[in-house]
Design a protein around this motif. Sequence first.
Motif, mmCIF file in Angstrom:
data_model
loop_
_atom_site.group_PDB
_atom_site.id
_atom_site.type_symbol
_atom_site.label_atom_id
_atom_site.label_comp_id
_atom_site.label_asym_id
_atom_site.label_seq_id
_atom_site.Cartn_x
_atom_site.Cartn_y
_atom_site.Cartn_z
ATOM 1 N N VAL A 1 0.831 -1.196 0.000
ATOM 2 C CA VAL A 1 0.000 0.000 0.000
ATOM 3 C C VAL A 1 0.869 1.251 0.000
ATOM 4 O O VAL A 1 0.601 2.212 -0.703
ATOM 5 C CB VAL A 1 -0.942 0.005 1.224
ATOM 6 N N GLN A 2 1.938 1.260 0.829
ATOM 7 C CA GLN A 2 2.810 2.424 0.882
ATOM 8 C C GLN A 2 3.497 2.664 -0.450
ATOM 9 O O GLN A 2 3.721 3.797 -0.853
ATOM 10 C CB GLN A 2 3.862 2.226 1.979
ATOM 11 N N ARG A 3 3.780 1.582 -1.173
ATOM 12 C CA ARG A 3 4.514 1.715 -2.431
ATOM 13 C C ARG A 3 3.618 2.170 -3.569
ATOM 14 O O ARG A 3 3.981 3.032 -4.348
ATOM 15 C CB ARG A 3 5.169 0.383 -2.780
ATOM 16 N N TYR A 4 2.398 1.596 -3.639
ATOM 17 C CA TYR A 4 1.549 1.853 -4.793
ATOM 18 C C TYR A 4 0.379 2.791 -4.497
ATOM 19 O O TYR A 4 -0.247 3.313 -5.414
ATOM 20 C CB TYR A 4 0.981 0.525 -5.328
ATOM 21 N N GLY A 5 0.047 2.986 -3.208
ATOM 22 C CA GLY A 5 -1.089 3.814 -2.882
ATOM 23 C C GLY A 5 -2.379 3.021 -2.940
ATOM 24 O O GLY A 5 -2.440 1.948 -3.505
ATOM 25 N N VAL A 6 -3.449 3.561 -2.345
ATOM 26 C CA VAL A 6 -4.714 2.852 -2.288
ATOM 27 C C VAL A 6 -5.307 2.677 -3.669
ATOM 28 O O VAL A 6 -5.748 1.611 -4.066
ATOM 29 C CB VAL A 6 -5.704 3.609 -1.373
ATOM 30 N N LEU A 248 -4.145 -7.001 0.968
ATOM 31 C CA LEU A 248 -3.982 -8.434 1.227
ATOM 32 C C LEU A 248 -5.012 -9.243 0.446
ATOM 33 O O LEU A 248 -4.699 -10.328 -0.079
ATOM 34 C CB LEU A 248 -4.131 -8.712 2.722
ATOM 35 N N PHE A 249 -6.234 -8.738 0.334
ATOM 36 C CA PHE A 249 -7.272 -9.428 -0.434
ATOM 37 C C PHE A 249 -6.821 -9.584 -1.885
ATOM 38 O O PHE A 249 -6.923 -10.662 -2.477
ATOM 39 C CB PHE A 249 -8.578 -8.623 -0.367
ATOM 40 N N HIS A 250 -6.288 -8.510 -2.475
ATOM 41 C CA HIS A 250 -5.774 -8.567 -3.846
ATOM 42 C C HIS A 250 -4.632 -9.580 -3.952
ATOM 43 O O HIS A 250 -4.538 -10.325 -4.932
ATOM 44 C CB HIS A 250 -5.278 -7.188 -4.281
ATOM 45 N N GLU A 251 -3.766 -9.588 -2.948
ATOM 46 C CA GLU A 251 -2.613 -10.491 -2.979
ATOM 47 C C GLU A 251 -3.050 -11.956 -2.937
ATOM 48 O O GLU A 251 -2.522 -12.799 -3.674
ATOM 49 C CB GLU A 251 -1.699 -10.183 -1.800
ATOM 50 N N ILE A 252 -4.033 -12.260 -2.086
ATOM 51 C CA ILE A 252 -4.511 -13.635 -1.965
ATOM 52 C C ILE A 252 -5.156 -14.095 -3.259
ATOM 53 O O ILE A 252 -5.072 -15.279 -3.623
ATOM 54 C CB ILE A 252 -5.492 -13.748 -0.786
ATOM 55 N N LEU A 253 -5.790 -13.194 -3.986
ATOM 56 C CA LEU A 253 -6.408 -13.561 -5.258
ATOM 57 C C LEU A 253 -5.386 -14.151 -6.220
ATOM 58 O O LEU A 253 -5.743 -14.934 -7.106
ATOM 59 C CB LEU A 253 -7.062 -12.333 -5.913
ATOM 60 N N GLN A 254 -4.114 -13.790 -6.066
ATOM 61 C CA GLN A 254 -3.068 -14.275 -6.969
ATOM 62 C C GLN A 254 -2.435 -15.573 -6.504
ATOM 63 O O GLN A 254 -1.545 -16.102 -7.165
ATOM 64 C CB GLN A 254 -1.966 -13.209 -7.101
ATOM 65 N N GLY A 255 -2.898 -16.094 -5.361
ATOM 66 C CA GLY A 255 -2.310 -17.317 -4.842
ATOM 67 C C GLY A 255 -2.810 -18.554 -5.565
ATOM 68 O O GLY A 255 -3.584 -18.490 -6.520
ATOM 69 N N ALA A 256 -2.347 -19.698 -5.095
ATOM 70 C CA ALA A 256 -2.771 -20.970 -5.685
ATOM 71 C C ALA A 256 -4.249 -21.201 -5.399
ATOM 72 O O ALA A 256 -4.795 -20.655 -4.449
ATOM 73 C CB ALA A 256 -1.932 -22.107 -5.095
ATOM 74 N N GLY A 258 -7.749 -22.377 -4.047
ATOM 75 C CA GLY A 258 -8.106 -22.756 -2.686
ATOM 76 C C GLY A 258 -8.049 -21.575 -1.746
ATOM 77 O O GLY A 258 -7.858 -21.724 -0.543
ATOM 78 N N GLN A 259 -8.250 -20.344 -2.293
ATOM 79 C CA GLN A 259 -8.137 -19.142 -1.476
ATOM 80 C C GLN A 259 -9.424 -18.776 -0.764
ATOM 81 O O GLN A 259 -9.467 -17.811 -0.007
ATOM 82 C CB GLN A 259 -7.732 -17.930 -2.344
ATOM 83 N N GLY A 260 -10.512 -19.525 -1.005
ATOM 84 C CA GLY A 260 -11.821 -19.124 -0.512
ATOM 85 C C GLY A 260 -11.865 -18.828 0.977
ATOM 86 O O GLY A 260 -12.376 -17.791 1.399
ATOM 87 N N LYS A 261 -11.322 -19.731 1.795
ATOM 88 C CA LYS A 261 -11.374 -19.535 3.242
ATOM 89 C C LYS A 261 -10.538 -18.326 3.669
ATOM 90 O O LYS A 261 -10.959 -17.549 4.542
ATOM 91 C CB LYS A 261 -10.894 -20.796 3.958
ATOM 92 N N LYS A 262 -9.364 -18.158 3.058
ATOM 93 C CA LYS A 262 -8.535 -16.999 3.404
ATOM 94 C C LYS A 262 -9.244 -15.697 3.051
ATOM 95 O O LYS A 262 -9.216 -14.738 3.820
ATOM 96 C CB LYS A 262 -7.199 -17.084 2.659
ATOM 97 N N LEU A 263 -9.858 -15.669 1.875
ATOM 98 C CA LEU A 263 -10.584 -14.460 1.473
ATOM 99 C C LEU A 263 -11.722 -14.175 2.440
ATOM 100 O O LEU A 263 -12.020 -13.010 2.729
ATOM 101 C CB LEU A 263 -11.119 -14.621 0.054
ATOM 102 N N GLY A 264 -12.356 -15.226 2.941
ATOM 103 C CA GLY A 264 -13.429 -15.033 3.914
ATOM 104 C C GLY A 264 -12.919 -14.404 5.198
ATOM 105 O O GLY A 264 -13.558 -13.503 5.760
ATOM 106 N N PHE A 265 -11.745 -14.839 5.661
ATOM 107 C CA PHE A 265 -11.159 -14.266 6.875
ATOM 108 C C PHE A 265 -10.812 -12.788 6.675
ATOM 109 O O PHE A 265 -11.083 -11.950 7.546
ATOM 110 C CB PHE A 265 -9.903 -15.038 7.269
ATOM 111 N N VAL A 266 -10.223 -12.467 5.529
ATOM 112 C CA VAL A 266 -9.845 -11.078 5.264
ATOM 113 C C VAL A 266 -11.088 -10.201 5.136
ATOM 114 O O VAL A 266 -11.105 -9.060 5.603
ATOM 115 C CB VAL A 266 -8.982 -10.984 3.984
#
Length: 308
Positions: A1-6, A248-256, A258-266
Amino acid sequence: VQRYGVRGVGYLWAKSRSMIRSMTGYGKATGTIGNRRYTVEIRSLNGKQLDLSVRMPSAFREREMALRKLVGAELIRGKSDLSISYEQDEGESRSQLNAPVLKAYLEELRLLAQLEELPLVDPIGSALRLPDAVQQTKDEVDEQTWSALDALVQEALAAFNAFREQEGRALEADFRQHLDSIAAVEADLDPLLDARLERVKSRIHTHLEEVMQRGRIDENRFEQEVLFYVEKMDVSEERVRLRAHLALFHEILQGAPGQGKKLGFVAQEIGREVNTLGSKANDAEVQRLVVGMKDDLEKIKEQVLNVL
């Protein structure tokens, strides 16, 4: 966020292709094996855990566990079905005469007719209607058939995953839209929060004038009162955490997959920060923007349930 801005946080996902997949999927494969036309179908709907139902001819049951393991590894989770069926060739017979049993029936029928002195009409037809006169042939599945069937299952899985990826791209586009909307609203809070601070200062100044002689307001007291309200209504930490959660939500979207549960937590963490912003708003216009953020977040939460 600090590098690219919101507003530039989309750069995080624009650099690589998303791996998000929908939990909903369908795949089908058909092929001829021997003199039969086989069909393999795989379906999946939303579910917290893998719930796989298998339907197949009884002759294939010996390989059911192996097929469950193969398909389950790709499905990961969801309420799913694996169906294997075939169309029988017209020239193929699955029944055969049980000659020893049929012969015994005929002998007994003739003997009974003689004893009762009754005419014996259509003895073969009568014998064929008796139990076990006709028996079903047992299917024998050889290794060549198994190999061809495994290939069909793999083909159906490939079509199934392609379907999931297609649905996943639509989900990702929807996530991006709502995340960008929340980020844009958060950035728009700056002038509103500055204006809210000025109104607080003016209100405190007016109240102090009412209880003290005009022109003799204690500046230290005034600054203390302003500081108290500023600290009480400060949302800078919530905004920083909100930006971090969006990134972090954007970052998880790029993962392998099976991200559904992680996205739910975020998404839950995003909700906490948005709710705190609303409770500290103390301003009608800020509250209106927060309501819009909550609306976008609810749509994100609904779609997260569809993510593998």
